[in-house]
Design a protein around this motif. Sequence first.
Motif, PDB file in Angstrom:
ATOM      1  N   GLY A  68       0.783  -1.230   0.000  1.00  0.00           N
ATOM      2  CA  GLY A  68       0.000   0.000   0.000  1.00  0.00           C
ATOM      3  C   GLY A  68       0.812   1.277   0.000  1.00  0.00           C
ATOM      4  N   ALA A  69       2.131   1.165  -0.109  1.00  0.00           N
ATOM      5  CA  ALA A  69       3.001   2.348  -0.050  1.00  0.00           C
ATOM      6  C   ALA A  69       2.938   3.156  -1.343  1.00  0.00           C
ATOM      7  CB  ALA A  69       4.442   1.927   0.217  1.00  0.00           C
ATOM      8  N   GLU A  70       3.260   4.447  -1.220  1.00  0.00           N
ATOM      9  CA  GLU A  70       3.429   5.336  -2.366  1.00  0.00           C
ATOM     10  C   GLU A  70       4.894   5.757  -2.433  1.00  0.00           C
ATOM     11  OE1 GLU A  70       0.710   8.516  -1.778  1.00  0.00           O
ATOM     12  OE2 GLU A  70      -1.072   7.263  -2.109  1.00  0.00           O
ATOM     13  N   PHE A  71       5.407   6.017  -3.640  1.00  0.00           N
ATOM     14  CA  PHE A  71       6.849   6.164  -3.823  1.00  0.00           C
ATOM     15  C   PHE A  71       7.284   7.544  -4.308  1.00  0.00           C
ATOM     16  CE2 PHE A  71       5.744   1.720  -4.072  1.00  0.00           C
ATOM     17  CZ  PHE A  71       6.704   1.131  -3.259  1.00  0.00           C
ATOM     18  N   ASP A  72       6.345   8.465  -4.482  1.00  0.00           N
ATOM     19  CA  ASP A  72       6.697   9.786  -5.024  1.00  0.00           C
ATOM     20  C   ASP A  72       7.694  10.526  -4.133  1.00  0.00           C
ATOM     21  OD1 ASP A  72       4.779  10.556  -7.502  1.00  0.00           O
ATOM     22  OD2 ASP A  72       3.736   9.223  -6.116  1.00  0.00           O
ATOM     23  N   GLU A  73       7.444  10.552  -2.848  1.00  0.00           N
ATOM     24  CA  GLU A  73       8.322  11.277  -1.926  1.00  0.00           C
ATOM     25  C   GLU A  73       9.720  10.675  -1.912  1.00  0.00           C
ATOM     26  OE1 GLU A  73       8.582  12.346   2.852  1.00  0.00           O
ATOM     27  OE2 GLU A  73       6.642  11.837   1.959  1.00  0.00           O
ATOM     28  N   LEU A  74       9.792   9.358  -1.883  1.00  0.00           N
ATOM     29  CA  LEU A  74      11.084   8.666  -1.888  1.00  0.00           C
ATOM     30  C   LEU A  74      11.868   8.995  -3.154  1.00  0.00           C
ATOM     31  CD1 LEU A  74      13.155   6.474  -1.059  1.00  0.00           C
ATOM     32  CD2 LEU A  74      11.619   4.780  -2.077  1.00  0.00           C
ATOM     33  N   VAL A  75      11.236   8.874  -4.313  1.00  0.00           N
ATOM     34  CA  VAL A  75      11.932   9.102  -5.582  1.00  0.00           C
ATOM     35  C   VAL A  75      12.338  10.563  -5.728  1.00  0.00           C
ATOM     36  CG1 VAL A  75      11.663   9.085  -8.086  1.00  0.00           C
ATOM     37  CG2 VAL A  75      10.866   7.132  -6.735  1.00  0.00           C
ATOM     38  N   ALA A  76      11.445  11.478  -5.366  1.00  0.00           N
ATOM     39  CA  ALA A  76      11.767  12.902  -5.477  1.00  0.00           C
ATOM     40  C   ALA A  76      12.974  13.268  -4.615  1.00  0.00           C
ATOM     41  CB  ALA A  76      10.557  13.742  -5.075  1.00  0.00           C
ATOM     42  N   ALA A  77      13.050  12.690  -3.425  1.00  0.00           N
ATOM     43  CA  ALA A  77      14.151  13.005  -2.507  1.00  0.00           C
ATOM     44  C   ALA A  77      15.469  12.404  -2.970  1.00  0.00           C
ATOM     45  CB  ALA A  77      13.815  12.501  -1.113  1.00  0.00           C
ATOM     46  N   SER A  78      15.409  11.321  -3.744  1.00  0.00           N
ATOM     47  CA  SER A  78      16.625  10.573  -4.096  1.00  0.00           C
ATOM     48  C   SER A  78      17.043  10.725  -5.555  1.00  0.00           C
ATOM     49  CB  SER A  78      16.402   9.078  -3.797  1.00  0.00           C
ATOM     50  OG  SER A  78      15.927   8.882  -2.487  1.00  0.00           O
ATOM     51  N   ALA A  79      16.264  11.415  -6.356  1.00  0.00           N
ATOM     52  CA  ALA A  79      16.465  11.433  -7.806  1.00  0.00           C
ATOM     53  C   ALA A  79      17.877  11.853  -8.202  1.00  0.00           C
ATOM     54  CB  ALA A  79      15.435  12.351  -8.459  1.00  0.00           C
ATOM     55  N   LYS A  80      18.420  12.874  -7.539  1.00  0.00           N
ATOM     56  CA  LYS A  80      19.730  13.399  -7.922  1.00  0.00           C
ATOM     57  C   LYS A  80      20.866  12.420  -7.652  1.00  0.00           C
ATOM     58  CE  LYS A  80      18.454  18.268  -7.383  1.00  0.00           C
ATOM     59  NZ  LYS A  80      18.720  19.544  -6.656  1.00  0.00           N
ATOM     60  N   ARG A  81      20.598  11.419  -6.826  1.00  0.00           N
ATOM     61  CA  ARG A  81      21.639  10.442  -6.485  1.00  0.00           C
ATOM     62  C   ARG A  81      21.673   9.253  -7.443  1.00  0.00           C
ATOM     63  NH1 ARG A  81      23.587  10.853  -1.263  1.00  0.00           N
ATOM     64  NH2 ARG A  81      22.674  12.551  -0.062  1.00  0.00           N
ATOM     65  N   LEU A  82      20.664   9.140  -8.311  1.00  0.00           N
ATOM     66  CA  LEU A  82      20.481   7.919  -9.087  1.00  0.00           C
ATOM     67  C   LEU A  82      21.207   7.956 -10.423  1.00  0.00           C
ATOM     68  CD1 LEU A  82      16.657   7.342  -8.448  1.00  0.00           C
ATOM     69  CD2 LEU A  82      18.600   6.319  -7.234  1.00  0.00           C
ATOM     70  N   ARG A  83      22.063   6.955 -10.634  1.00  0.00           N
ATOM     71  CA  ARG A  83      22.677   6.730 -11.940  1.00  0.00           C
ATOM     72  C   ARG A  83      21.721   5.936 -12.816  1.00  0.00           C
ATOM     73  NH1 ARG A  83      27.084   8.870 -13.790  1.00  0.00           N
ATOM     74  NH2 ARG A  83      28.474   8.085 -12.162  1.00  0.00           N
ATOM     75  N   GLY A  84      21.035   4.997 -12.193  1.00  0.00           N
ATOM     76  CA  GLY A  84      20.096   4.153 -12.907  1.00  0.00           C
ATOM     77  C   GLY A  84      19.302   3.333 -11.910  1.00  0.00           C
ATOM     78  N   VAL A  85      18.244   2.678 -12.395  1.00  0.00           N
ATOM     79  CA  VAL A  85      17.373   1.885 -11.534  1.00  0.00           C
ATOM     80  C   VAL A  85      17.040   0.577 -12.230  1.00  0.00           C
ATOM     81  CG1 VAL A  85      15.174   1.800 -10.303  1.00  0.00           C
ATOM     82  CG2 VAL A  85      16.368   3.986 -10.555  1.00  0.00           C
ATOM     83  N   VAL A  86      17.073  -0.520 -11.460  1.00  0.00           N
ATOM     84  CA  VAL A  86      16.620  -1.822 -11.937  1.00  0.00           C
ATOM     85  C   VAL A  86      15.451  -2.241 -11.068  1.00  0.00           C
ATOM     86  CG1 VAL A  86      17.233  -4.219 -12.382  1.00  0.00           C
ATOM     87  CG2 VAL A  86      18.963  -2.424 -12.657  1.00  0.00           C
TER      88      VAL A  86
END
Length: 480
Positions: free
Chosen positions: A381-399
């Motif tokens: 039931g979790a939502e991921f917008d806050e997590l992704v927005a906070a971490s976006a600048k750190r991401l080289r890529g996602v699997v």
Amino acid sequence: MGSGQVTTSVPSGPSEFQGKHVTVAGLGVSGLPAAKALHARGAIVTAVNDGDDARAREQAAELEALGITVRLGDGATLPQGTELIVTAPGWQPDKPLFLAAGKAGVPVWGDVELAWRLRGPDAAPWLAVTGTNGKTTTVQMLASILKAAGLRTAAVGNIGVSLLDAVLGDEKYDVLAVELSSYQLHWAPSLRAYSGAVLNLAPDHLDWHGSMDAYAADKGRIYEGNQVACVYNVADPRTEDLVREADVEEGCRAVGFTLGTPSVSQLGVVDGILVDRAFVENRQKNAQELAEVADVDPPAPHNIANALAAAALARSFGVSPQAVRDGLRAFRPDAHRIAHVADLDGVAYVDDSKATNTHAAQASLAAYEPIVWIAGGLAKGAEFDELVAASAKRLRGVVLIGADRALIREALARHAPEVPVVDLDRTDTGAMLQAVTEAKRLARPGDTVLLAPACASMDMFTNYNQRGDAFAAAVRELGA
């Protein structure tokens, strides 16, 4: 000590449970010792359990050999004559058994409440920890610090060792380091800890509690009746709000922990040093060095916060600064908690399979940069917008892997559209090798490939341990 190993004897004096009809709801780690302890005190015990598998039948046979009535496959019906229910912590408050109990005026306790009430007159005080994330690590750190101080102690509670085993066993303790879940606190109305800590609050188990407010209120029960210190997280104002709402013993203080410079009545960090401005003389002007950031393994920000919370609880019990330092140096984290697996071609591979919700994953992602992130599983039931927005600048890529990976993919499209995403459309256990292979392809020297799924594991794996083991095995295979 484990379930079924509690050593109890019938008390020499009269027991408040003598002749009382008690229903124990749920077998397992908490139910088995609860049923035995109550039976030993003269209660007329009926154990009920939803499941009727081989493990449950084995436990039932053990209880029936003592003369305890067991009903398997029927945890919904209130046994006739029940005067008290002692429940396993995971049973939801809206179960028919508890609704029937409410109508009949039958009280419901958890195993923590039972353990609290069965303590002897010279029982060890409890230093108690709860929070959405970091509980187990903090309690283990706390136990390590207490042992370094020469105190007889154990890490107990939600950590796998039954509190009943600890309270009723032969071992005598000076103090207990107690991990408590929101479930356990919900069913523990009379618990009064020596000092307590709420590490953080984030949406979790809302299907069980019904709302974020109810979840927070159950967490806040840990502060009720505290004697010396209510330890809260300066970075999470909701934890301090819970302190304000708590009814505590006269003289009990609010003590904060922060990754920044501490104010009066706080522990914090100054120039790489963990310092105490709460348990020192003339705290308006003085601070006490406790340890170095480098003494904490691993020195990730959220783990430093865990160490400060553990130190605050230990200091509330009078532990010396040297014992704090020695205890932190001796501590080693459990597997699958930001565990460094290997370095391959200049890329670090880190297993944080224990990051089963967004709050834990965000703390993990904040510890590294740049990151190739392996995520996904059961979202609960979790939502991921806050997590992704906070971490976006750190991401080289996602699997992405797992049943609910689309939820993370959609959040990435909204908040990190430039980040390359590999979406693996498989939920078999072999998908982890492909995920690590794809992560290796995306990573550059200096990057970290981080398994921090932000989801539960049961869509693909038995538990987060098996998921972490699969990640480590895949890394080793690539490095072979």
